[in-house]
Structure formats: structure tokens, C-alpha cells
Write an enzyme that holds these catalytic residues in place. Structure first.
Site, short mmCIF file in Angstrom:
data_model
loop_
_atom_site.label_atom_id
_atom_site.label_comp_id
_atom_site.label_asym_id
_atom_site.label_seq_id
_atom_site.Cartn_x
_atom_site.Cartn_y
_atom_site.Cartn_z
N ASP A 83 -8.20 6.16 8.27
CA ASP A 83 -6.78 5.90 7.77
C ASP A 83 -6.55 7.24 7.86
O ASP A 83 -6.70 8.10 8.36
CB ASP A 83 -6.48 4.81 6.78
CG ASP A 83 -4.55 4.27 6.85
OD1 ASP A 83 -3.35 5.40 7.03
OD2 ASP A 83 -4.79 3.47 7.39
N HIS B 146 -0.78 6.14 3.26
CA HIS B 146 -0.49 4.91 4.49
C HIS B 146 -2.17 4.66 3.65
O HIS B 146 -2.64 3.04 3.55
CB HIS B 146 -0.62 5.06 5.82
CG HIS B 146 -0.47 3.81 6.40
ND1 HIS B 146 -1.52 4.13 7.08
CD2 HIS B 146 0.20 3.20 6.84
CE1 HIS B 146 -0.73 2.60 8.28
NE2 HIS B 146 -0.11 2.52 7.60
N SER C 59 0.12 -2.40 9.97
CA SER C 59 -0.97 -1.61 9.61
C SER C 59 -0.78 -2.35 8.28
O SER C 59 -2.17 -2.61 7.67
CB SER C 59 0.04 -0.46 8.79
OG SER C 59 -0.24 0.52 10.11
#
Length: 577
Positions: free
Chosen positions: A164, A227, A409
Site C-alpha cells: 500500500d 491509506h 479497500s
């Protein structure tokens, strides 16, 4: 002979049942509020003044007298350290039945007290203050059914790689972070001013208008997403630290692999990250000292395309190294055909909302493997999203925080965390076995959502061998009996599930019971070498029981048959020496 027994079930015993089903409309079965079967044991303490000694308690005539007063056949199991006696009933009873039995026993003037011998379970629910806001873990409709899984494992020993944006050293996450790597080779994307190195921290992935040179409004301008920190927190935020949130596998470890930065990340960096995370060799990069059993990729192409050879080769390498690869299906609200989620060998995850339905943004279709909570927000930081670790910096890192996000996600790390729980109880699982367990135990959801919403507790029970850890034999954990439990059994009308249990010589009793859930399933028990069933239980619910005294040595067959469709049933079998 086993085939003979099974064919008999199909051609004779159940044939009449099926014809009855065809001829008679289904009747609604009343369900009482206290119909959950609790225990099959009673504790009785006689007064010191009573003329009932220890030997007399175990005597046949005394047991028969107690059974008569209780209104149920009982047998003596053992004497407790307190002087009380443990007695076993024929099958588990619900609350109302137990209250009635205890009440009748207390009418004996020689009885000091009588009470149910209830089963206690470890309470592994974390003490983190914001856990109660993580509906996606525990709510029965849209949650992952984690509390029951945590009674068995919290992810100890499992390692998950998060490919990520990297991670922030959030105090609610850092305790479960292992050394990772920054795989981004392009300095424009990396933002940190250098190429590949061992620093996987996230400097931010913000970009200005037109910086990404992609003709899509979603890429015109954006603040940093943090994220990777959010995804990693869902998988393994530290639990029971009286801080913030907890992770799905809150005692597992995370290896952060930074592959996304400003405007995203190149396939070449991501595929190298896949190989490295699983313990493979990548030129110019030191070997990962902590190869991951699970790889989470909450990333993908915004456009439908075929799985590239680069992706497929990397995924195949990771699988050959023993790693399960979990991928977000994408947020285009379209049929799922976005790499790497459409690559063979991955677990492709769709997102569901708090009501258990498909989230409006989630990709769907035949390419979906399973689904998991991804949330459905109406506004920024909406509590109907997924709460996890975050950072409040708009561009550069600011203060550590928590935030509700939504997306596939967010769904994928729920599945990656569940896979970590499976590896925790059985480190020898293969990627195919992990996928099989997750799909076979998922509960049904919407069309296009794959096998359904992942049920962490049911999956862990299968990976753990279906054994609830209870002892057999004399009931105090020191006997030589055999016991096992299968949870969350479900089936359609006329469906069947077959199980076996081994009975040793000298066994005094074989006890099989089924309880809980909804619908109506029947229970059949018989020796594998027999031509007919020893016991058939056909109550108008899932509450069935068979007890065979002095059973024949060898393998016994146990079959659960769907008289109607049924869900959520528990099957227990034990032998008593």
C-alpha cells in the site's frame, strides 16, 4: 458397507420424508425465547446431615431416585472438590427445562443446592474504547462475526504484508509493525525524494491539479490518503491496550510494503513487492526476514483489463511460497474485471454495507470470491464506514487519528485479517485451503457477492479442526473420550452433510446433539458397518439429540439432513468411557 448405509439413507429412510415434504405444506415452528440448549449437566450438593454418602450417590438406586425427581434420566459423572456431585442428563436442555429440573431437585429436603453446570467461554472481546464503533466486526447483519473467533485466536504468530502507501507509526498500530520496504523506484511517485529503501513509512501521497496527467476528475487534486495506515489498522491494530480501535487479527504482525505514492504505483514495483513480501528474491533488495503468509492488496486498475503476465507470475510465485493473496475488487460499481483482482489464484473481495447488502460502489459478479464489510457512507467520516487508524495531515504527516473510510479497500483487509486468524491456528494451511475455508463458511449475502460475507468464527472453527477444546471422558478434562464440534452448519432442503466419529472399545456412551440456528434439520446416527441407522432424531427444529449406550467399537456415521433449509446450527459429538 459405508456406501450401503449412505444409499439406504437416500433410497429408503429419507424417501418417505421427501414424499411427505412434497405432500404437506411446511408448518411454522414456534421458537421460544429460551430455546437455546445450554448444558446437559447438573451440579447437586447434598447437606452434610443427609444420610447420603459418596458411595450411595454413585449407587444405581440413588441415581434412579434422583432421575425420577428430576423428571429426566441422569447418570453420575464425578464428585467435585466441594463435595457436590456432577450429574449428566440425556442431552442438553434449554433454560426453561433446566429451571424446572433444578426446581424439582431442590424440593428434596436433603439437597443443599442444585444448579446447571453451565459452559463458560473465554471472553476475548478487546477493551479498546472505540471497539464499539467498529460495527463491522460484531454486528450480526453486516459484521465479520469476530468475537467468537477471538475466543480461539487473536492472530498470534501470523504475518500479513500490506502492499500500500506505507504506514505511519501510529501508537495504536506500531506495536504490530515489522520491518518493511519501500519498493517505489520513481521519485515523483515516492514523494520522499529517493528510490527503493528500507523505510516504508508514508510521507503522504497528495497531488495537485493535473499532476497525475490522467483525464479523470478523481485525479485532479487530492490530499494525502494515509491509506496504508488505515488498511494495516483494520488487519492488526493493537488490541486490549485501552486505546482507540482494534484489528481483525490484533495479535498478528504486519510487514508494510510501500508500492503506492503520488498518483498511484507502477505494476513493476507492485509485482516486485508481491514477490518480496512472500519471501522471494528481488534483485538489489535484501530478502524479507519475515515472509508473509497473507498479502493484502487494496489496490487495482481503475479500468477493466485482463490480468497481466507480470501480475500473474508474481502472484503464482507468492502462492508457491505459501502466501494467500487478497485483493480489493474495485469501486467502479461494475462487473468485476479489474487487475489484479481478476487474476487467477487471488481472493477477490467485494464490499458490503451495514445492512449486509452490496455497497453501491463495489464491483460485483462471478469474479468475486467473497465479500466483507466495506461500509456505505453518506458523508465524510460517516460512522457507517469502516473505523481504523489514520493521520490528520492534509499533505505532510500530522497528528495520529482515527477515521471512517469506505471502499473495497476496506473490505479486503477484513478478509486478510480473517486469513491471518486461520494461519494462527494452522500454520500449515495452503492458499487453496484458506480460500476453501473462507468460501465454504461464508454466510449468504447479495447476488454477485461471491460465496457471501466472510464469517470469521465459522472459518476459525474449521481451521481449528472443529474441536471446541472441551474434554471428554469423565467431564473434567482427564478422560479418554473423544469430542468434536462443528459450528455454523447450513444447508438447503434435502441437503446432507456427513461426519464420522471413532468409538473406542469400552465406551459407555456415544452422545450426538445438534442445536441453535434457524430452520429444520434432522439427525441420523449409525455404525458404518450397519445396514440401518441406530438413532434418527426428527424434532421440528434444529434441536436434535441421539444417545447410544454401549456403542459398538469402530467408525460411526453422523448425517445432518435438511428437512427444510437451515442455518447456524451447531453439531456436537462425544464418546464417554
Amino acid at each position: 458397507m459405508k456406501s450401503t448405509l449412505k444409499s439406504l439413507l437416500q433410497k429408503t429412510t429419507l424417501a418417505s420424508t421427501v414424499s411427505l415434504l412434497c405432500a404437506t405444506p411446511f408448518a411454522a415452528h414456534a421458537q421460544e425465547a429460551d430455546n437455546t440448549l445450554l448444558t446437559d449437566r447438573i451440579i447437586i450438593k447434598y447437606k452434610e446431615s443427609a444420610k447420603v454418602g459418596r458411595a450411595a450417590i454413585m449407587a444405581r438406586e440413588t441415581v434412579e431416585k434422583v432421575s425420577h425427581r428430576a423428571g429426566h434420566k441422569m447418570r453420575h459423572l464425578r464428585r467435585m472438590a466441594t463435595g457436590a456431585q456432577v450429574m449428566r442428563l440425556e442431552g442438553r436442555k434449554n433454560k426453561a427445562e433446566l429451571n424446572a429440573i433444578v426446581s424439582r431437585l431442590k424440593q428434596d429436603p436433603d439437597v443443599e443446592y442444585a444448579e446447571p453446570d453451565l459452559i463458560m467461554r473465554a471472553m476475548a472481546t478487546p477493551n479498546d474504547p472505540s471497539y464499539l464503533n467498529q460495527w463491522h466486526y460484531f454486528e450480526s447483519t453486516g459484521g465479520l462475526n469476530l468475537p467468537n473467533a477471538w475466543d480461539v485466536t487473536q492472530g498470534e504468530g501470523a504475518v500479513v504484508a500490506v502492499l500500500d502507501t506505507g504506514y505511519r507509526p501510529h501508537p495504536d498500530l506500531i506495536g504490530n509493525i515489522l520491518p518493511g520496504y519501500d519498493m517505489i523506484s520513481d521519485t515523483f511517485i515516492s514523494v520522499d525524494g529517493d528510490g527503493r529503501d528500507s523505510d516504508a513509512t508514508d510521507p503522504g501521497d497528495w497531488y495537485e491539479n493535473n499532476a497525475c496527467q490522467i483525464p479523470d476528475p478523481r485525479y485532479w487534486e487530492a490530499d494525502s490518503s494515509w491509506h496504508g495506515t488505515h488498511v494495516a489498522g483494520t488487519i492488526a491494530a493493537v488490541g486490549n491496550n485501552n486505546m482507540g480501535v482494534t484489528g481483525v487479527a490484533y495479535k498478528a504482525k504486519v510487514v508494510p510494503v510501500r508500492v503506492l505514492g503520488r498518483c498511484g504505483g507502477y505494476t513493476s514495483d507492485i509485482t516486485d513487492g508481491i514477490v518480496w513480501a512472500a519471501g522471494g528474491n528481488v534483485s538489489g533488495v535484501p530478502t524479507n526476514a519475515n515472509p508473509a503468509q497473507v498479502l493484502n492488496m487494496s489496490l487495482g486498475s481503475p479500468s477493466a483489463a485482463s490480468c497481466s503476465i507480470s501480475y500473474q507470475n508474481a502472484i503464482s510465485t507468492a502462492r508457491n511460497l505459501g502466501a494467500t493473496v487478497v485483493v480489493a475488487a474495485g469501486n467502479a460499481g461494475a462487473v468485476a474485471n479489474h487487475p489484479p483482482g481478476n487474476c487467477p489464484g487471488v481472493i477477490n473481495v467485494a464490499a458490503t454495507n451495514r445492512s449486509g447488502g452490496l455497497s453501491s460502489y463495489s464491483n460485483y459478479g462471478s469474479a468475486i470470491t467473497v465479500s466483507a464489510p466495506g461500509g456505505q457512507q453518506s458523508f465524510l467520516n460517516d460512522p457507517n464506514g469502516i473505523l481504523s487508524t489514520h493521520n490528520n495531515g492534509s499533505r505532510n504527516p500530522g497528528s495520529d487519528s482515527y477515521f471512517y473510510n469506505q471502499g473495497t479497500s476496506m473490505a479486503a483487509p477484513h478478509v486478510a485479517g480473517a486469513a491471518a486468524l486461520l494461519y494462527s491456528v494452522d500454520p500449515n494451511l495452503t492458499p487453496d485451503e484458506v480460500e476453501s475455508i473462507l468460501t465454504s463458511t461464508a454466510r449468504s449475502a447479495c447476488n454477485g457477492c461471491g460465496a457471501g460475507i466472510v464469517d470469521a468464527a465459522a472459518a476459525v472453527a474449521v481451521a481449528d479442526g472443529g474441536d471446541n477444546g472441551g474434554g471428554g471422558g469423565d467431564g473434567n478434562g482427564n478422560g479418554d473420550g473423544v469430542s468434536w464440534t462443528e459450528t455454523n452448519l447450513s444447508g438447503s432442503w434435502r441437503s446432507r452433510q456427513d461426519f464420522t466419529i471413532e468409538v473406542a472399545a469400552g465406551t459407555s456412551s456415544l452422545n450426538v446433539q445438534m442445536y441453535g440456528g434457524e430452520g429444520d434439520a434432522d439427525l441420523y446416527v449409525g455404525h458404518s458397518n450397519a445396514s440401518q441407522w441406530e438413532c434418527i432424531s426428527r424434532e421440528s427444529s434444529n434441536n436434535e439429540s441421539c444417545t447410544i449406550s454401549n456403542p459398538q467399537t469402530g467408525t460411526w456415521d453422523i448425517t445432518v439432513y435438511g428437512y427444510r433449509s437451515y442455518t447456524g446450527a451447531t453439531l456436537e459429538a462425544e464418546t464417554v468411557p
